[in-house]
Design a protein around this motif. Structure first.
Motif, PDB file in Angstrom:
ATOM      1  N   MET A 110     -53.995 -31.097  43.385  1.00 11.87           N
ATOM      2  CA  MET A 110     -54.178 -30.004  42.432  1.00 11.87           C
ATOM      3  C   MET A 110     -55.078 -28.890  42.966  1.00 11.87           C
ATOM      4  N   LEU A 111     -55.815 -29.145  44.041  1.00 14.38           N
ATOM      5  CA  LEU A 111     -56.608 -28.081  44.656  1.00 14.38           C
ATOM      6  C   LEU A 111     -55.745 -26.887  45.039  1.00 14.38           C
ATOM      7  N   LEU A 112     -54.499 -27.155  45.436  1.00 13.56           N
ATOM      8  CA  LEU A 112     -53.606 -26.092  45.897  1.00 13.56           C
ATOM      9  C   LEU A 112     -52.811 -25.464  44.765  1.00 13.56           C
ATOM     10  N   LYS A 113     -53.016 -25.937  43.524  1.00 12.44           N
ATOM     11  CA  LYS A 113     -52.334 -25.399  42.350  1.00 12.44           C
ATOM     12  C   LYS A 113     -50.826 -25.291  42.561  1.00 12.44           C
ATOM     13  N   PRO A 114     -50.161 -26.417  42.826  1.00 17.00           N
ATOM     14  CA  PRO A 114     -48.710 -26.355  43.062  1.00 17.00           C
ATOM     15  C   PRO A 114     -47.954 -26.022  41.779  1.00 17.00           C
ATOM     16  N   ALA A 115     -46.752 -25.482  41.937  1.00 19.85           N
ATOM     17  CA  ALA A 115     -45.914 -25.181  40.778  1.00 19.85           C
ATOM     18  C   ALA A 115     -45.243 -26.445  40.251  1.00 19.85           C
ATOM     19  N   LEU A 116     -45.047 -27.446  41.134  1.00 18.36           N
ATOM     20  CA  LEU A 116     -44.382 -28.695  40.754  1.00 18.36           C
ATOM     21  C   LEU A 116     -45.166 -29.863  41.319  1.00 18.36           C
ATOM     22  N   LEU A 117     -45.426 -30.855  40.473  1.00 15.93           N
ATOM     23  CA  LEU A 117     -46.107 -32.079  40.898  1.00 15.93           C
ATOM     24  C   LEU A 117     -45.147 -33.252  40.758  1.00 15.93           C
ATOM     25  N   LEU A 118     -44.934 -33.977  41.848  1.00 16.70           N
ATOM     26  CA  LEU A 118     -44.142 -35.197  41.835  1.00 16.70           C
ATOM     27  C   LEU A 118     -45.110 -36.374  41.769  1.00 16.70           C
ATOM     28  N   ALA A 119     -45.066 -37.138  40.684  1.00 18.77           N
ATOM     29  CA  ALA A 119     -45.981 -38.267  40.493  1.00 18.77           C
ATOM     30  C   ALA A 119     -45.171 -39.556  40.529  1.00 18.77           C
ATOM     31  N   ASP A 120     -45.305 -40.304  41.625  1.00 14.47           N
ATOM     32  CA  ASP A 120     -44.514 -41.519  41.822  1.00 14.47           C
ATOM     33  C   ASP A 120     -45.338 -42.739  41.436  1.00 14.47           C
ATOM     34  N   GLU A 121     -45.080 -43.298  40.260  1.00 20.17           N
ATOM     35  CA  GLU A 121     -45.794 -44.474  39.755  1.00 20.17           C
ATOM     36  C   GLU A 121     -47.314 -44.294  39.925  1.00 20.17           C
ATOM     37  N   PRO A 122     -47.899 -43.238  39.374  1.00 21.37           N
ATOM     38  CA  PRO A 122     -49.297 -42.929  39.671  1.00 21.37           C
ATOM     39  C   PRO A 122     -50.307 -43.887  39.056  1.00 21.37           C
ATOM     40  N   THR A 123     -49.889 -44.745  38.102  1.00 18.95           N
ATOM     41  CA  THR A 123     -50.866 -45.600  37.420  1.00 18.95           C
ATOM     42  C   THR A 123     -50.471 -47.068  37.408  1.00 18.95           C
ATOM     43  N   THR A 124     -49.538 -47.478  38.275  1.00 17.18           N
ATOM     44  CA  THR A 124     -49.002 -48.840  38.212  1.00 17.18           C
ATOM     45  C   THR A 124     -50.086 -49.904  38.348  1.00 17.18           C
ATOM     46  N   ALA A 125     -51.001 -49.730  39.291  1.00  9.63           N
ATOM     47  CA  ALA A 125     -51.977 -50.780  39.582  1.00  9.63           C
ATOM     48  C   ALA A 125     -53.290 -50.610  38.820  1.00  9.63           C
ATOM     49  N   LEU A 126     -53.329 -49.706  37.839  1.00  9.16           N
ATOM     50  CA  LEU A 126     -54.578 -49.414  37.154  1.00  9.16           C
ATOM     51  C   LEU A 126     -54.632 -50.103  35.799  1.00  9.16           C
ATOM     52  N   ASP A 127     -55.853 -50.401  35.341  1.00  9.72           N
ATOM     53  CA  ASP A 127     -55.998 -51.017  34.022  1.00  9.72           C
ATOM     54  C   ASP A 127     -55.780 -49.977  32.935  1.00  9.72           C
ATOM     55  N   ALA A 128     -55.731 -50.436  31.676  1.00 11.28           N
ATOM     56  CA  ALA A 128     -55.308 -49.592  30.562  1.00 11.28           C
ATOM     57  C   ALA A 128     -56.177 -48.347  30.400  1.00 11.28           C
ATOM     58  N   VAL A 129     -57.492 -48.518  30.453  1.00 12.16           N
ATOM     59  CA  VAL A 129     -58.395 -47.384  30.223  1.00 12.16           C
ATOM     60  C   VAL A 129     -58.310 -46.388  31.370  1.00 12.16           C
ATOM     61  N   VAL A 130     -58.334 -46.881  32.609  1.00 10.21           N
ATOM     62  CA  VAL A 130     -58.251 -45.990  33.768  1.00 10.21           C
ATOM     63  C   VAL A 130     -56.889 -45.307  33.808  1.00 10.21           C
TER      64      VAL A 130
END
Length: 553
Positions: free
Chosen positions: A170-190
């Motif tokens: 996000m530092l580069l402020k892209p027009a499109l973000l591709l998020a591939d399973e960004p939270t699979t290994a994280l617990d519920a709160v995180v």
């Protein structure tokens, strides 16, 4: 939507692999508009990640474009030169990968990794880049941004690494973000924190998001439109509300039906001697060795006491670092406690005691990642049969019969016996891990996140298998998980851990419907669930509301 022109237009995309030209992505079409969040869902192998990576030209060398087009901001991505692709990647299209530890360079300082993209695409001087990096690290919730610049990825938790990965994109402020399973290994709160942060950052920059996930609850919560893929094809797409409430394709209905559901509470006899009991268990991890001295040890468990009754499934939940895996490994004898005692069938165990051997043979463990726990050099027959070497009075023919029996119980035919782990899918490897754990007919099984890496349908199959085997053989189970939906389905009793302590425990229904401790309430309110509506669809609900609403009837 801010304009009628799509930011990303994928039309009839077809990707093939191998000399035979097998289609791994077949005639796929979808669009993403500026500021929109679109979800792509489907099982492993459905082609969703490959289709998303094709947007950035990240397909493997063996994959060939056989038809269709990908247009970003009106330009044909497939016709771009290498130089044009490099200018687009990062600056215009960013990607957050599933496992940040593999996408962050372990040998580079965080500050240097965050600086790379800015130096390449923005042309700012070093002080300006540093100021932007520190501001972004503060925005993503890094407590000590200055210190983080001089740290390595392994010095952060999984949630913090994912925040740093998101910051770098996000530092580069892209027009499109591709998020591939960004939270699979994280617990519920995180998981909630990372998703809310991603939405906040993308909204601030009017960034569109293509979210690839098998977590239907999360997709339903954050996406305006959903694309459903199966075996390389788009079988259904539409608004999130329509797809969830009125699924038309059988495959979509299959995905929704595979979501965990609460089952009626079981009646278990009371007053029996616990199979396993832990009293005042303390575990300390040694401090890190420096040049001149070792840092103070870290206490992972603070006097934990827990008991598991015969035939009972006790689920342990909590955030990353709460000590739940350490508890399981301590009971299994893989971590040495610093204090307290473990009792098996009411008797304290010690390595010098004859009861210890009986306990170790009757306590088996199913690990989170079966691929790393199965020896890649051994066949499935050898892996499943290895624990039987310690069974007295069992000859070779009896061992082979037991192996065949257990493989059949976990749904694997004889044809799998001579295969190696790498020749199996993730779900099949987890079935092998379960078979290996139960082949000796143990009285106690520890399951550490056994379905966290599986997609929804395979997860449903493994959970149904686990339930069937538990009822058939009657073993007790300590089920460790951060997936509250799974816990709600399998558990008889729930133990909630925070910072190495038990903060609440009780029957499943009491914990989910009337939690008392603030941390339990925080866990239950973090992630939405999906409830079947009876006509093939589901509706989104909050166990405690997106605030404090009540659980569904």
């Amino acid at each position: 939507m801010t304009t009628t022109a799509p930011l990303l237009d994928v039309a009839h995309l077809t990707l093939t692999i191998g000399t035979a030209g097998r289609r791994v992505v077949d005639d796929v079409s979808f669009q993403v508009f500026p500021g929109e969040i679109v979800g792509i869902v489907g099982e492993s192998g459905s082609g969703k990640t490959l289709a998303a990576r094709a947007v950035m030209g990240f397909v493997p060398p063996a994959v060939r474009l056989a038809g269709g087009s990908i247009r970003f901001e009106g330009r044909d991505v497939m016709a771009m030169s290498g130089k044009e692709l490099r200018a687009m990647r990062g600056a215009k299209v960013g990607m957050v990968f599933q496992e940040p530890m593999t996408s962050l360079n372990p040998s580079m300082l965080i500050g240097r990794q965050l600086d790379e993209g800015l130096a390449l695409h923005r042309g700012l001087d070093a002080p300006a880049r540093r100021a932007l990096i520190l501001d972004m690290l503060e925005r993503v919730g890094i407590r000590d941004p200055e210190g983080a610049l001089d740290a390595y990825p392994h010095q952060f938790s999984g949630g913090m690494r994912q925040r740093i990965m998101l910051a770098s994109v996000m530092l580069l402020k892209p027009a499109l973000l591709l998020a591939d399973e960004p939270t699979t290994a994280l617990d519920a709160v995180v998981q909630r924190d990372v998703m809310e942060l991603m939405v906040e950052l993308t909204q601030a920059n009017d960034t569109a998001v293509l979210l690839i996930s098998h977590d239907l609850g999360m997709v339903a919560r954050y996406c305006s439109r959903i694309v459903v893929m199966c075996r390389g094809e788009v079988v259904e797409q539409g608004t999130a509300e329509d797809i969830l409430a009125r699924p038309r394709h059988p495959y979509t209905r299959k995905l929704l039906a595979a979501m965990p559901q609460r089952l009626p509470a079981r009646f278990l006899p009371q007053g029996e001697t616990p199979i396993v009991a832990v009293r005042d268990l303390v575990v300390d991890y040694p401090g890190r060795q420096g040049f001149f001295r070792r840092s103070a040890p870290k206490r992972a468990l603070h006097g934990i006491s827990i008991a598991v009754q015969p035939g009972e499934v006790v689920a342990v939940v909590g955030g990353s670092g709460s000590g739940k895996t350490t508890l399981g490994q301590s009971i299994a004898g893989l971590v040495k406690p610093a204090g307290g005692e473990i009792l098996f069938n009411g008797k304290p165990i010690a390595k010098s005691d004859t009861a210890y051997w009986d306990y170790r043979l009757n306590c088996q463990m199913v690990f989170q990642d079966p691929y790393s726990s199965l020896d890649p050099r051994m066949t499935i027959r050898q892996l499943v049969g290895e624990p039987l070497r310690l069974v007295e009075d069992m000859d070779a023919s009896a061992r082979q019969a037991r192996i065949a029996e257990v493989l059949a119980e976990v749904g694997l035919s004889d044809g799998f016996a001579e295969r190696f782990p790498h020749e199996l899918s993730g779900g099949q490897r987890q079935r092998v891990a379960i078979a290996r754990a139960i082949v000796r007919r143990p009285s106690f099984v520890i399951a550490d996140e056994p379905v966290s890496a599986l997609d929804v349908t395979v997860r449903a199959q493994v959970l149904a298998l686990f339930d069937e085997l538990q009822k058939k053989h009657g073993f007790s189970c300590l089920f460790i998980s951060h997936d509250l939906g799974v816990v709600e389905q399998v558990a008889d009793r729930v133990v909630v851990m925070q910072d190495g302590r038990i903060v609440e425990e009780g029957p499943r229904d009491a914990i989910f419907d009337a939690p008392r401790h603030p941390y339990t309430r925080k866990l239950l309110s973090a992630v939405p669930g999906l409830e079947a509506t009876g006509d093939g669809g589901v509706r989104l609900f909050w166990r405690l509301g997106e605030g404090e609403a009540t659980a569904p009837a």
